[in-house]
Design an enzyme around this catalytic site. Structure first.
Site, PDB file in Angstrom:
ATOM      1  N   PRO A  96      -1.756   0.987  -6.810  1.00  0.00           N
ATOM      2  CA  PRO A  96      -1.000   0.844  -5.561  1.00  0.00           C
ATOM      3  C   PRO A  96      -0.755   2.175  -4.869  1.00  0.00           C
ATOM      4  O   PRO A  96      -0.393   3.168  -5.512  1.00  0.00           O
ATOM      5  CB  PRO A  96       0.309   0.203  -6.028  1.00  0.00           C
ATOM      6  CG  PRO A  96      -0.098  -0.613  -7.212  1.00  0.00           C
ATOM      7  CD  PRO A  96      -1.158   0.205  -7.902  1.00  0.00           C
ATOM      8  N   CYS A  97      -0.943   2.165  -3.542  1.00  0.00           N
ATOM      9  CA  CYS A  97      -0.957   3.420  -2.792  1.00  0.00           C
ATOM     10  C   CYS A  97       0.368   3.731  -2.111  1.00  0.00           C
ATOM     11  O   CYS A  97       0.492   4.770  -1.475  1.00  0.00           O
ATOM     12  CB  CYS A  97      -2.060   3.364  -1.736  1.00  0.00           C
ATOM     13  SG  CYS A  97      -1.797   2.098  -0.465  1.00  0.00           S
TER      14      CYS A  97
END
EC number: 2.1.1.37
Length: 460
Positions: A96-97
Protein backbone atom coordinates in the site's frame (compact mmCIF):
# COMPACT_ATOMS: atom_id res chain seq x y z
CA UNK A 1 -4.88 -5.74 -34.73
CA UNK A 2 -2.55 -6.34 -31.79
CA UNK A 3 -4.81 -8.56 -29.69
CA UNK A 4 -3.60 -7.76 -26.21
CA UNK A 5 -6.61 -9.37 -24.57
CA UNK A 6 -6.82 -12.45 -26.74
CA UNK A 7 -6.69 -15.68 -24.78
CA UNK A 8 -3.04 -16.40 -24.04
CA UNK A 9 -2.26 -20.00 -23.20
CA UNK A 10 -0.21 -20.48 -20.06
CA UNK A 11 3.44 -21.28 -20.76
CA UNK A 12 4.29 -24.11 -18.36
CA UNK A 13 8.00 -23.38 -18.80
CA UNK A 14 7.57 -19.99 -17.14
CA UNK A 15 7.66 -19.53 -13.36
CA UNK A 16 4.28 -19.38 -11.61
CA UNK A 17 3.18 -16.07 -10.13
CA UNK A 18 2.45 -15.26 -6.50
CA UNK A 19 0.57 -11.98 -6.07
CA UNK A 20 1.08 -10.07 -2.77
CA UNK A 21 -0.94 -7.00 -1.71
CA UNK A 22 -2.93 -7.88 -4.81
CA UNK A 23 -5.90 -5.55 -4.65
CA UNK A 24 -8.38 -6.71 -7.28
CA UNK A 25 -5.59 -8.23 -9.38
CA UNK A 26 -4.56 -5.67 -12.01
CA UNK A 27 -0.86 -6.51 -11.81
CA UNK A 28 -1.55 -10.25 -11.84
CA UNK A 29 -3.93 -9.91 -14.79
CA UNK A 30 -1.13 -8.36 -16.83
CA UNK A 31 1.13 -11.32 -16.06
CA UNK A 32 -1.67 -13.75 -16.87
CA UNK A 33 -2.20 -12.09 -20.24
CA UNK A 34 1.52 -12.49 -20.93
CA UNK A 35 1.25 -16.26 -20.46
CA UNK A 36 2.11 -16.68 -16.78
CA UNK A 37 0.03 -18.86 -14.47
CA UNK A 38 -1.25 -17.01 -11.40
CA UNK A 39 -0.84 -19.56 -8.61
CA UNK A 40 -2.16 -17.66 -5.60
CA UNK A 41 -2.28 -14.29 -3.92
CA UNK A 42 -3.08 -12.47 -0.71
CA UNK A 43 -5.06 -9.29 -0.05
CA UNK A 44 -6.34 -7.69 3.16
CA UNK A 45 -9.51 -6.22 1.64
CA UNK A 46 -12.21 -8.92 1.41
CA UNK A 47 -14.07 -7.45 -1.55
CA UNK A 48 -10.84 -7.08 -3.53
CA UNK A 49 -9.65 -10.62 -2.78
CA UNK A 50 -13.03 -11.99 -3.90
CA UNK A 51 -12.89 -10.01 -7.16
CA UNK A 52 -9.33 -11.21 -7.82
CA UNK A 53 -10.21 -14.82 -6.99
CA UNK A 54 -13.20 -14.83 -9.34
CA UNK A 55 -11.53 -13.15 -12.31
CA UNK A 56 -8.09 -14.77 -12.09
CA UNK A 57 -9.01 -18.28 -10.91
CA UNK A 58 -12.59 -19.44 -10.48
CA UNK A 59 -14.09 -18.34 -13.78
CA UNK A 60 -11.35 -20.35 -15.50
CA UNK A 61 -12.23 -23.48 -13.55
CA UNK A 62 -9.23 -23.29 -11.23
CA UNK A 63 -9.44 -24.04 -7.52
CA UNK A 64 -6.69 -21.55 -6.62
CA UNK A 65 -7.64 -18.31 -4.92
CA UNK A 66 -6.39 -15.02 -3.56
CA UNK A 67 -6.47 -15.35 0.23
CA UNK A 68 -8.20 -12.73 2.32
CA UNK A 69 -5.65 -12.25 5.07
CA UNK A 70 -3.22 -9.82 6.71
CA UNK A 71 0.30 -10.39 5.44
CA UNK A 72 1.71 -8.96 8.68
CA UNK A 73 -0.07 -11.66 10.72
CA UNK A 74 0.29 -14.69 8.43
CA UNK A 75 3.76 -16.22 8.25
CA UNK A 76 5.30 -16.86 4.85
CA UNK A 77 5.58 -20.54 5.77
CA UNK A 78 1.81 -20.76 6.37
CA UNK A 79 1.05 -18.92 3.15
CA UNK A 80 3.21 -21.16 0.98
CA UNK A 81 2.40 -24.49 2.68
CA UNK A 82 0.24 -25.74 -0.23
CA UNK A 83 2.71 -24.86 -3.00
CA UNK A 84 5.07 -27.30 -4.65
CA UNK A 85 8.45 -25.83 -3.73
CA UNK A 86 9.98 -27.47 -6.81
CA UNK A 87 8.17 -24.95 -9.00
CA UNK A 88 9.95 -21.71 -9.88
CA UNK A 89 8.10 -18.62 -8.67
CA UNK A 90 7.73 -14.97 -9.55
CA UNK A 91 6.60 -12.78 -6.66
CA UNK A 92 4.80 -9.57 -7.60
CA UNK A 93 2.87 -6.96 -5.64
CA UNK A 94 2.27 -3.39 -4.61
CA UNK A 95 2.59 -2.71 -0.86
CA UNK A 96 0.00 0.00 0.00
CA UNK A 97 1.26 3.39 -1.09
CA UNK A 98 -0.64 5.73 1.27
CA UNK A 99 2.40 6.05 3.51
CA UNK A 100 4.46 7.41 0.62
CA UNK A 101 1.99 9.38 -1.48
CA UNK A 102 1.56 13.11 -0.91
CA UNK A 103 -2.22 12.75 -0.75
CA UNK A 104 -2.05 9.89 1.74
CA UNK A 105 0.47 11.58 4.02
CA UNK A 106 -1.53 14.80 4.13
CA UNK A 107 -4.73 12.89 4.92
CA UNK A 108 -3.19 10.89 7.75
CA UNK A 109 -1.45 13.94 9.20
CA UNK A 110 -4.85 15.55 9.60
CA UNK A 111 -6.11 12.54 11.59
CA UNK A 112 -3.67 12.74 14.49
CA UNK A 113 -0.79 10.85 16.10
CA UNK A 114 -2.42 7.41 16.19
CA UNK A 115 -2.95 7.40 12.43
CA UNK A 116 0.56 8.79 11.84
CA UNK A 117 1.93 5.75 13.66
CA UNK A 118 -0.23 3.55 11.45
CA UNK A 119 1.24 5.43 8.50
CA UNK A 120 4.74 4.58 9.72
CA UNK A 121 3.79 0.89 9.91
CA UNK A 122 2.38 0.94 6.39
CA UNK A 123 5.58 2.57 5.20
CA UNK A 124 7.45 -0.62 6.11
CA UNK A 125 5.17 -3.13 4.39
CA UNK A 126 7.80 -3.49 1.68
CA UNK A 127 9.75 -5.49 4.30
CA UNK A 128 6.88 -8.00 4.52
CA UNK A 129 6.82 -8.14 0.73
CA UNK A 130 10.53 -8.96 0.63
CA UNK A 131 10.23 -11.53 3.43
CA UNK A 132 7.59 -13.40 1.43
CA UNK A 133 9.58 -13.16 -1.81
CA UNK A 134 12.89 -14.28 -0.31
CA UNK A 135 11.27 -17.06 1.72
CA UNK A 136 10.68 -19.02 -1.50
CA UNK A 137 13.87 -17.87 -3.22
CA UNK A 138 11.77 -16.30 -6.00
CA UNK A 139 13.35 -16.30 -9.44
CA UNK A 140 11.87 -12.92 -10.29
CA UNK A 141 10.51 -10.10 -8.13
CA UNK A 142 8.42 -7.10 -9.24
CA UNK A 143 7.26 -4.44 -6.77
CA UNK A 144 5.05 -1.47 -7.67
CA UNK A 145 4.61 1.81 -5.81
CA UNK A 146 4.16 5.55 -6.16
CA UNK A 147 7.11 7.74 -7.21
CA UNK A 148 7.07 9.45 -3.79
CA UNK A 149 8.61 6.27 -2.36
CA UNK A 150 11.99 7.66 -3.46
CA UNK A 151 11.92 9.92 -0.40
CA UNK A 152 10.10 8.47 2.61
CA UNK A 153 11.44 10.32 5.63
CA UNK A 154 14.75 10.74 3.83
CA UNK A 155 14.91 7.06 2.79
CA UNK A 156 14.89 6.02 -0.87
CA UNK A 157 12.68 2.92 -0.64
CA UNK A 158 13.41 1.50 -4.13
CA UNK A 159 17.15 1.91 -3.57
CA UNK A 160 16.80 0.18 -0.20
CA UNK A 161 14.88 -2.70 -1.78
CA UNK A 162 17.47 -3.05 -4.55
CA UNK A 163 20.30 -3.06 -1.97
CA UNK A 164 18.63 -5.92 -0.09
CA UNK A 165 17.96 -7.92 -3.24
CA UNK A 166 21.47 -7.51 -4.65
CA UNK A 167 22.91 -8.73 -1.36
CA UNK A 168 20.65 -11.78 -1.73
CA UNK A 169 21.95 -12.66 -5.18
CA UNK A 170 19.67 -10.71 -7.50
CA UNK A 171 20.23 -8.22 -10.27
CA UNK A 172 17.86 -5.34 -9.50
CA UNK A 173 16.84 -1.97 -10.89
CA UNK A 174 14.00 0.48 -10.46
CA UNK A 175 12.33 2.67 -13.02
CA UNK A 176 9.35 5.00 -13.34
CA UNK A 177 6.75 4.46 -16.05
CA UNK A 178 3.81 6.44 -17.43
CA UNK A 179 0.87 4.11 -18.09
CA UNK A 180 -0.21 6.22 -21.08
CA UNK A 181 2.93 5.08 -22.92
CA UNK A 182 1.58 1.52 -22.81
CA UNK A 183 -1.91 2.05 -24.19
CA UNK A 184 -3.66 2.97 -20.93
CA UNK A 185 -5.98 6.01 -21.39
CA UNK A 186 -4.57 7.67 -18.29
CA UNK A 187 -1.39 9.59 -17.40
CA UNK A 188 -0.62 7.44 -14.37
CA UNK A 189 3.02 7.54 -13.27
CA UNK A 190 4.23 4.67 -11.08
CA UNK A 191 7.52 3.25 -9.83
CA UNK A 192 8.59 -0.37 -10.34
CA UNK A 193 11.40 -2.42 -8.82
CA UNK A 194 12.38 -5.29 -11.15
CA UNK A 195 14.73 -8.06 -10.02
CA UNK A 196 15.96 -11.44 -11.28
CA UNK A 197 18.32 -13.97 -9.71
CA UNK A 198 21.82 -13.49 -11.11
CA UNK A 199 22.20 -17.18 -11.96
CA UNK A 200 19.17 -16.83 -14.28
CA UNK A 201 19.88 -13.53 -15.99
CA UNK A 202 20.11 -9.75 -15.75
CA UNK A 203 17.60 -6.94 -16.05
CA UNK A 204 18.53 -6.02 -19.60
CA UNK A 205 15.00 -5.33 -20.74
CA UNK A 206 12.40 -2.93 -19.37
CA UNK A 207 8.99 -2.26 -20.94
CA UNK A 208 8.89 -0.90 -24.48
CA UNK A 209 6.27 1.84 -25.02
CA UNK A 210 3.45 1.11 -27.43
CA UNK A 211 2.10 4.68 -27.62
CA UNK A 212 3.43 8.25 -27.69
CA UNK A 213 2.04 11.64 -26.57
CA UNK A 214 0.16 13.40 -29.35
CA UNK A 215 0.88 16.99 -30.29
CA UNK A 216 -2.00 18.52 -28.32
CA UNK A 217 -1.01 16.87 -25.04
CA UNK A 218 1.74 18.19 -22.81
CA UNK A 219 3.82 15.19 -21.77
CA UNK A 220 3.62 14.35 -18.07
CA UNK A 221 7.27 13.55 -17.59
CA UNK A 222 8.13 10.45 -15.61
CA UNK A 223 11.22 12.26 -14.36
CA UNK A 224 9.44 15.00 -12.45
CA UNK A 225 11.64 17.74 -11.02
CA UNK A 226 11.30 16.81 -7.38
CA UNK A 227 12.78 13.37 -8.16
CA UNK A 228 15.89 14.58 -9.93
CA UNK A 229 18.24 14.42 -6.94
CA UNK A 230 17.03 10.92 -5.99
CA UNK A 231 17.48 9.74 -9.58
CA UNK A 232 20.90 11.36 -9.87
CA UNK A 233 22.11 9.80 -6.62
CA UNK A 234 20.65 6.33 -7.23
CA UNK A 235 22.84 3.35 -8.12
CA UNK A 236 19.87 1.40 -9.43
CA UNK A 237 17.65 3.79 -11.37
CA UNK A 238 17.13 2.86 -15.03
CA UNK A 239 15.87 5.49 -17.47
CA UNK A 240 12.56 4.43 -19.10
CA UNK A 241 12.50 3.84 -22.83
CA UNK A 242 11.37 6.86 -24.84
CA UNK A 243 8.33 6.34 -27.10
CA UNK A 244 9.23 6.21 -30.78
CA UNK A 245 7.68 8.87 -33.01
CA UNK A 246 6.19 6.17 -35.24
CA UNK A 247 3.96 4.79 -32.46
CA UNK A 248 0.23 5.38 -32.16
CA UNK A 249 -0.90 8.40 -30.14
CA UNK A 250 -1.88 8.06 -26.51
CA UNK A 251 -5.38 6.62 -26.04
CA UNK A 252 -7.83 9.37 -25.04
CA UNK A 253 -10.88 9.33 -22.79
CA UNK A 254 -13.11 9.53 -25.87
CA UNK A 255 -11.27 6.60 -27.43
CA UNK A 256 -11.67 4.63 -24.21
CA UNK A 257 -15.32 5.05 -23.27
CA UNK A 258 -17.10 6.31 -26.39
CA UNK A 259 -18.90 3.02 -27.07
CA UNK A 260 -20.16 2.47 -23.52
CA UNK A 261 -23.87 2.87 -22.71
CA UNK A 262 -25.58 6.22 -22.34
CA UNK A 263 -26.57 6.26 -18.67
CA UNK A 264 -27.72 9.80 -17.88
CA UNK A 265 -27.78 12.06 -20.96
CA UNK A 266 -30.13 14.69 -19.47
CA UNK A 267 -29.46 16.25 -16.05
CA UNK A 268 -33.10 16.37 -14.91
CA UNK A 269 -34.05 12.82 -15.81
CA UNK A 270 -34.77 10.23 -13.13
CA UNK A 271 -31.68 8.62 -11.62
CA UNK A 272 -31.46 4.85 -12.09
CA UNK A 273 -29.73 2.73 -9.48
CA UNK A 274 -27.94 0.05 -11.53
CA UNK A 275 -26.91 -3.12 -9.71
CA UNK A 276 -23.28 -4.32 -10.08
CA UNK A 277 -24.05 -7.17 -12.48
CA UNK A 278 -26.95 -5.51 -14.31
CA UNK A 279 -26.14 -5.48 -18.02
CA UNK A 280 -26.82 -2.67 -20.46
CA UNK A 281 -26.32 -2.61 -24.22
CA UNK A 282 -23.30 -0.88 -25.68
CA UNK A 283 -24.02 2.44 -27.35
CA UNK A 284 -22.28 1.33 -30.54
CA UNK A 285 -20.05 -1.34 -32.04
CA UNK A 286 -16.36 -0.86 -31.15
CA UNK A 287 -15.03 2.20 -32.96
CA UNK A 288 -11.27 1.83 -32.48
CA UNK A 289 -8.52 -0.58 -31.49
CA UNK A 290 -8.78 0.11 -27.76
CA UNK A 291 -12.52 -0.55 -27.66
CA UNK A 292 -12.01 -3.78 -29.60
CA UNK A 293 -9.39 -4.85 -27.07
CA UNK A 294 -11.70 -4.14 -24.16
CA UNK A 295 -14.51 -6.18 -25.73
CA UNK A 296 -12.52 -9.00 -27.30
CA UNK A 297 -13.56 -11.65 -24.75
CA UNK A 298 -17.02 -10.24 -24.01
CA UNK A 299 -19.33 -12.58 -25.91
CA UNK A 300 -22.47 -10.46 -25.58
CA UNK A 301 -23.37 -6.95 -26.74
CA UNK A 302 -23.97 -5.82 -23.18
CA UNK A 303 -21.74 -4.75 -20.32
CA UNK A 304 -21.87 -4.68 -16.50
CA UNK A 305 -20.62 -2.08 -14.01
CA UNK A 306 -22.97 0.75 -15.00
CA UNK A 307 -23.34 2.17 -11.48
CA UNK A 308 -22.64 5.89 -11.00
CA UNK A 309 -23.21 8.20 -8.05
CA UNK A 310 -26.49 9.97 -7.40
CA UNK A 311 -25.23 13.52 -6.80
CA UNK A 312 -28.64 15.11 -7.23
CA UNK A 313 -27.62 18.63 -6.18
CA UNK A 314 -24.85 18.77 -8.74
CA UNK A 315 -26.29 17.27 -11.93
CA UNK A 316 -27.42 20.70 -13.19
CA UNK A 317 -23.91 22.08 -12.54
CA UNK A 318 -22.24 19.20 -14.36
CA UNK A 319 -24.57 19.86 -17.29
CA UNK A 320 -23.17 23.36 -17.82
CA UNK A 321 -19.51 22.52 -17.23
CA UNK A 322 -17.21 22.36 -20.25
CA UNK A 323 -14.64 19.63 -20.79
CA UNK A 324 -11.56 20.41 -18.72
CA UNK A 325 -13.43 22.62 -16.22
CA UNK A 326 -12.48 22.47 -12.53
CA UNK A 327 -14.20 23.34 -9.25
CA UNK A 328 -13.73 27.09 -9.67
CA UNK A 329 -15.69 26.89 -12.93
CA UNK A 330 -18.29 24.67 -11.26
CA UNK A 331 -18.71 27.10 -8.35
CA UNK A 332 -19.23 30.02 -10.73
CA UNK A 333 -21.89 28.01 -12.56
CA UNK A 334 -23.57 27.14 -9.26
CA UNK A 335 -23.67 30.80 -8.19
CA UNK A 336 -25.22 31.71 -11.54
CA UNK A 337 -27.88 29.03 -11.03
CA UNK A 338 -28.47 30.39 -7.52
CA UNK A 339 -29.00 33.94 -8.80
CA UNK A 340 -31.41 32.67 -11.43
CA UNK A 341 -33.42 30.78 -8.82
CA UNK A 342 -33.42 33.81 -6.50
CA UNK A 343 -34.95 35.96 -9.24
CA UNK A 344 -37.50 33.27 -10.00
CA UNK A 345 -38.57 32.80 -6.38
CA UNK A 346 -38.21 36.42 -5.25
CA UNK A 347 -35.70 35.54 -2.53
CA UNK A 348 -33.02 38.11 -1.64
CA UNK A 349 -30.03 37.98 0.70
CA UNK A 350 -32.10 39.98 3.16
CA UNK A 351 -34.30 36.88 3.51
CA UNK A 352 -31.40 35.24 5.29
CA UNK A 353 -33.09 31.96 6.27
CA UNK A 354 -34.64 31.31 2.84
CA UNK A 355 -31.45 32.43 1.08
CA UNK A 356 -29.32 30.02 3.12
CA UNK A 357 -31.67 27.11 2.43
CA UNK A 358 -31.68 27.88 -1.29
CA UNK A 359 -27.90 28.25 -1.46
CA UNK A 360 -27.36 24.97 0.38
CA UNK A 361 -29.64 23.26 -2.14
CA UNK A 362 -27.73 24.57 -5.18
CA UNK A 363 -24.15 25.56 -4.32
CA UNK A 364 -21.52 23.01 -3.21
CA UNK A 365 -19.96 23.91 0.16
CA UNK A 366 -16.29 23.51 -0.78
CA UNK A 367 -13.76 26.35 -0.67
CA UNK A 368 -12.76 27.73 -4.06
CA UNK A 369 -9.25 28.29 -2.70
CA UNK A 370 -8.59 24.80 -1.33
CA UNK A 371 -10.53 22.59 -3.72
CA UNK A 372 -9.90 23.98 -7.20
CA UNK A 373 -8.98 20.52 -8.50
CA UNK A 374 -11.57 18.66 -6.41
CA UNK A 375 -13.87 18.66 -9.43
CA UNK A 376 -12.54 17.99 -12.91
CA UNK A 377 -14.50 17.31 -16.05
CA UNK A 378 -12.61 14.91 -18.28
CA UNK A 379 -11.54 15.99 -21.76
CA UNK A 380 -12.54 13.64 -24.57
CA UNK A 381 -9.39 14.38 -26.59
CA UNK A 382 -6.85 13.64 -23.83
CA UNK A 383 -6.03 10.72 -21.56
CA UNK A 384 -7.54 10.90 -18.08
CA UNK A 385 -5.56 12.19 -15.15
CA UNK A 386 -4.72 9.61 -12.47
CA UNK A 387 -7.56 7.59 -10.95
CA UNK A 388 -7.27 7.23 -7.17
CA UNK A 389 -8.90 5.23 -4.39
CA UNK A 390 -10.83 8.34 -3.26
CA UNK A 391 -13.30 7.50 -6.04
CA UNK A 392 -14.82 5.21 -3.41
CA UNK A 393 -16.00 8.36 -1.60
CA UNK A 394 -17.00 10.51 -4.57
CA UNK A 395 -16.28 10.84 -8.29
CA UNK A 396 -16.08 14.63 -8.55
CA UNK A 397 -12.47 14.29 -9.67
CA UNK A 398 -13.53 12.39 -12.80
CA UNK A 399 -16.69 13.81 -14.35
CA UNK A 400 -17.99 12.34 -17.60
CA UNK A 401 -17.03 14.58 -20.55
CA UNK A 402 -20.40 14.34 -22.33
CA UNK A 403 -22.98 13.39 -19.70
CA UNK A 404 -23.85 15.41 -16.54
CA UNK A 405 -22.52 12.89 -13.98
CA UNK A 406 -19.45 11.27 -12.53
CA UNK A 407 -17.94 8.31 -14.34
CA UNK A 408 -19.40 4.85 -13.87
CA UNK A 409 -17.58 1.83 -12.49
CA UNK A 410 -17.14 0.39 -16.00
CA UNK A 411 -15.85 3.70 -17.35
CA UNK A 412 -13.32 3.85 -14.51
CA UNK A 413 -12.30 0.27 -15.30
CA UNK A 414 -11.83 1.19 -18.97
CA UNK A 415 -9.63 4.16 -17.98
CA UNK A 416 -7.46 1.65 -16.10
CA UNK A 417 -7.55 -0.79 -19.09
CA UNK A 418 -9.52 -3.54 -17.34
CA UNK A 419 -11.34 -5.50 -20.08
CA UNK A 420 -15.13 -5.59 -20.04
CA UNK A 421 -15.25 -9.26 -19.02
CA UNK A 422 -13.39 -8.42 -15.79
CA UNK A 423 -16.31 -8.28 -13.36
CA UNK A 424 -16.71 -6.20 -10.19
CA UNK A 425 -19.46 -8.04 -8.30
CA UNK A 426 -19.35 -5.81 -5.20
CA UNK A 427 -20.65 -2.47 -3.99
CA UNK A 428 -20.03 0.66 -6.04
CA UNK A 429 -17.70 2.13 -3.41
CA UNK A 430 -15.67 -1.08 -3.16
CA UNK A 431 -15.34 -1.28 -6.95
CA UNK A 432 -14.16 2.32 -7.27
CA UNK A 433 -11.61 1.80 -4.49
CA UNK A 434 -10.22 -1.33 -6.15
CA UNK A 435 -10.02 0.30 -9.56
CA UNK A 436 -8.36 3.45 -8.20
CA UNK A 437 -5.73 1.38 -6.37
CA UNK A 438 -5.00 -1.02 -9.23
CA UNK A 439 -2.02 -1.38 -11.53
CA UNK A 440 -3.42 -0.96 -15.06
CA UNK A 441 -3.38 -4.40 -16.72
CA UNK A 442 -1.90 -3.10 -19.99
CA UNK A 443 1.02 -1.57 -18.08
CA UNK A 444 1.37 -4.79 -16.07
CA UNK A 445 1.42 -6.83 -19.28
CA UNK A 446 4.27 -4.70 -20.65
CA UNK A 447 6.25 -5.35 -17.46
CA UNK A 448 5.48 -9.08 -17.62
CA UNK A 449 6.67 -9.27 -21.22
CA UNK A 450 9.90 -7.48 -20.33
CA UNK A 451 10.51 -9.90 -17.46
CA UNK A 452 9.80 -12.84 -19.77
CA UNK A 453 12.58 -11.56 -22.06
CA UNK A 454 14.92 -11.23 -19.08
CA UNK A 455 14.14 -14.82 -18.03
CA UNK A 456 14.60 -16.16 -21.53
CA UNK A 457 17.68 -14.11 -22.36
CA UNK A 458 15.91 -11.92 -24.87
CA UNK A 459 14.39 -14.79 -26.84
CA UNK A 460 10.59 -15.08 -26.66
Amino acid sequence: MHQIYSATSTDKKLPEVVDLFSGCGGLALGFQLAGFNIRKGIELDRDASDVASFNLHWRQGKHDRHLNNDITLLSANEFYNDLDRKNDLIVIGGPPCQAYSKIGRAKLKSLGEERRQENDARGKLYENFLDYALHVDANVIVMENVPEAVNYGGVNIPDTVCDILINKGYDAIWTVLNAADFGVPQTRVRLFVMAIKKDIGKIKFIPEPTHKPHINVKRQSVNVRWMQSEIRNSKYYKQPNIPDETLSDWVTVGDAIGDLPNLFPVYNQKYKNYKPMMMKEYKSPPQNTFQKLMRINNKVDKVTGNMFRNTKRDFSIFDKMEEGDNYLDAHNIAMSLLRKEMRKSGITKENEFEYRLLKDRIVPPYSTEKFVEKWRKLSSDKPSHTLVAHLSTDTYSHLHPREPRGISVREAARLQSFPDDFLFDCSMGAAFKQIGNAVPPLLAKAIAEAMKKNIQGGCI
